[in-house]
Scaffold this active site. Structure first.
Site, short mmCIF file in Angstrom:
data_model
loop_
_atom_site.label_atom_id
_atom_site.label_comp_id
_atom_site.label_asym_id
_atom_site.label_seq_id
_atom_site.Cartn_x
_atom_site.Cartn_y
_atom_site.Cartn_z
N GLY A 72 -47.80 -7.30 30.82
CA GLY A 72 -46.89 -6.15 30.79
C GLY A 72 -47.53 -4.88 31.33
O GLY A 72 -46.88 -4.12 32.06
N ASN A 152 -41.32 -0.69 21.14
CA ASN A 152 -42.23 -1.61 20.47
C ASN A 152 -42.57 -1.20 19.04
O ASN A 152 -42.98 -2.02 18.25
CB ASN A 152 -43.52 -1.78 21.28
N GLN A 180 -40.58 -5.80 25.15
CA GLN A 180 -40.12 -6.17 23.80
C GLN A 180 -38.73 -6.83 23.82
O GLN A 180 -38.35 -7.49 22.87
CB GLN A 180 -40.06 -4.94 22.90
N SER A 200 -43.68 -9.69 29.50
CA SER A 200 -45.01 -10.24 29.24
C SER A 200 -44.93 -11.51 28.41
O SER A 200 -44.25 -11.54 27.37
CB SER A 200 -45.84 -9.19 28.51
N GLY A 201 -45.61 -12.57 28.86
CA GLY A 201 -45.51 -13.89 28.23
C GLY A 201 -45.82 -13.93 26.74
O GLY A 201 -45.13 -14.59 25.98
N HIS A 202 -46.86 -13.20 26.34
CA HIS A 202 -47.33 -13.37 24.95
C HIS A 202 -46.45 -12.68 23.91
O HIS A 202 -46.69 -12.81 22.72
CB HIS A 202 -48.79 -12.92 24.81
N THR A 238 -55.41 -15.98 43.05
CA THR A 238 -55.06 -17.38 42.82
C THR A 238 -54.09 -17.51 41.65
O THR A 238 -54.29 -16.87 40.61
CB THR A 238 -56.34 -18.19 42.53
N CYS A 326 -52.12 -0.71 20.04
CA CYS A 326 -52.92 0.03 21.01
C CYS A 326 -53.40 1.35 20.45
O CYS A 326 -54.38 1.90 20.90
CB CYS A 326 -52.10 0.29 22.27
#
Ligand code: PLP
Length: 393
Positions: A72, A152, A180, A200-202, A238, A326
């Site tokens: 993100g 968030n 979110q 964002s994946g997580h 990659t 954060c």
């Protein structure tokens, strides 16, 4: 009850079992570099393209409009910095809000140092921007509006479709930090006039270190990571095949289950909110009562330090947060809570509880029972609370 009760899903989520199973072959069996020519590489490439389609389908985008990033924060940085650079000749004014994630706010500060001008929109007491303010803030030289889809910390959902409509009426690009919101609530990029979107994946049962930036076809932003020709030459490096596969699988799964998960989480969330407000005196709910993420509850308890609450909850195996991961570690109160108008002393006593789809009513009842005791205990040690009670009499 001694097992872990994880209620910090806004900070990160556990990778779902189904997602992990999809990812595993791409570590050891299909470890090929998807950009290579031989047949062995094809399998990796097919997996990446399937994931791109899964990520796109969830928001009604085309696969070629999805660019994989490392999360993100990178997507937010890319959207802002590369748009600024590409549209600099048109203007140097950007509009955002005061309650954005630091990945947006600190990038805006960086751009200000580079000569851009940023308007930070105020929010109302529920954490929503006012559309009149947005309309007034737009100028001839405005090139970008970036407003998050859902916050968030306090979970408030912004009127994204209206913001997109206003942006496009004025010919301004619209980016939304949907980290979110993506895979948690319905989002449709076409209908909502979204030009760029970060996810964002997580944050939705996928792995860490993988994200996407949706860039609408025709938006001419620059590449962010220079190097190889991956991601249509816009984001070199990659391919993180297992990460991409995981993000795609988690997106597809979330799409299938979304309606059901929202209903289930709202029941648990509302039970939590009702019990806390009814049973813990001098508590308040932060964020909009109904236009909020299904898994988010955020409270303030007067006369209490958020950190002390977290430590006592931790001793019971309960993971929660006092705002955003954060900013914890710094003693400043959350910029989001200050922006909704809370005074410093109240903003310090905040607690964010963010649910997973597996959080049960039993767990929440246990947490509220313990929280009641913790609040009582901390207040009994507070001279401010003692004075307050005396003055009430
Ligand atoms: C978590 C989060 C980010 C950062 O995402 P990462 O993948 O951790 O870099 C950005 N914006 C919001 C709203 C977030 O919740």
């Amino acid at each position: 009850m001694n097992k872990l009760i994880y209620l910090d899903n806004a900070a990160t989520t556990q990778v779902k079992e189904e997602v992990l199973q999809e990812m595993l072959p791409y570590f050891r069996e299909v470890y090929s570099n998807p950009s290579a020519i031989y047949t062995f590489a094809q399998k990796g490439k097919e997996a990446v393209e399937k994931a791109r389609k899964q990520a796109a389908d969830l928001i009604g985008a085309k696969p070629e409009e999805i660019y994989f990033t490392a999360g993100g924060s990178e997507s937010d940085n890319w959207a802002l910095k590369a748009t600024a650079e590409a549209y600099e000749s048109k203007g140097k004014h950007i509009i955002t809000s005061k309650i954005e994630h630091h990945a947006i706010l600190h990038t805006c500060e960086y751009l200000e140092k580079k000569g851009f001008e940023v308007t930070y929109l105020d929010v109302d007491e529920d954490g929503k921007i006012r559309l009149e303010d947005l309309e007034k803030a737009i100028r001839e030289d405005t090139i970008l509006i970036s407003v998050m889809a859902a916050n968030n910390e306090i979970g408030t959902i912004q009127p994204i479709a209206e913001i997109g409509r206003i942006a496009h009426e004025k010919g301004v690009l619209f980016h939304t930090d949907a980290v979110q919101a993506y895979a948690h609530i319905p989002l449709q990029v076409e209908e909502m006039n979204i030009d760029m979107l970060s996810a964002s994946g997580h944050k939705f049962g996928g792995p860490k270190g993988i994200g996407i930036l949706y860039i609408k076809k025709g938006v001419k932003i620059r590449s962010f990571i220079h190097g190889g020709a991956q991601e249509r030459s816009r984001r070199a490096g990659t391919h993180n095949t297992p990460g991409m596969v995981g993000l795609g699988a988690a997106a597809e799964l979330a799409g299938k289950q979304m309606e059901e998960v929202i209903k289930k989480q709202e029941v648990v969330r509302d039970h939590l909110i009702e019990r806390v407000l009814a049973e813990i005196p001098y508590s308040r709910l932060n964020g909009h009562r109904t236009d909020r993420l299904p898994g988010n509850a955020n409270f303030c308890f007067r006369f209490i330090e958020g950190e002390s609450m977290l430590i006592l909850l931790d001793q019971l195996g309960i993971c929660a947060s006092s705002g955003s991961a954060c900013t914890s570690g710094s003693l400043d109160p959350s910029h989001v809570l200050l922006a909704i108008g809370l005074p410093h002393e109240i903003a310090h006593g905040s607690l964010r509880i963010s649910l997973s789809e597996e959080t049960t009513l039993e767990e929440i009842d246990f947490v509220v029972d313990e929280l009641k005791k913790i609040v009582q205990r901390l207040r009994s040690m507070s001279p401010l609370y003692e004075d307050f009670v005396k003055n009430q009499k």
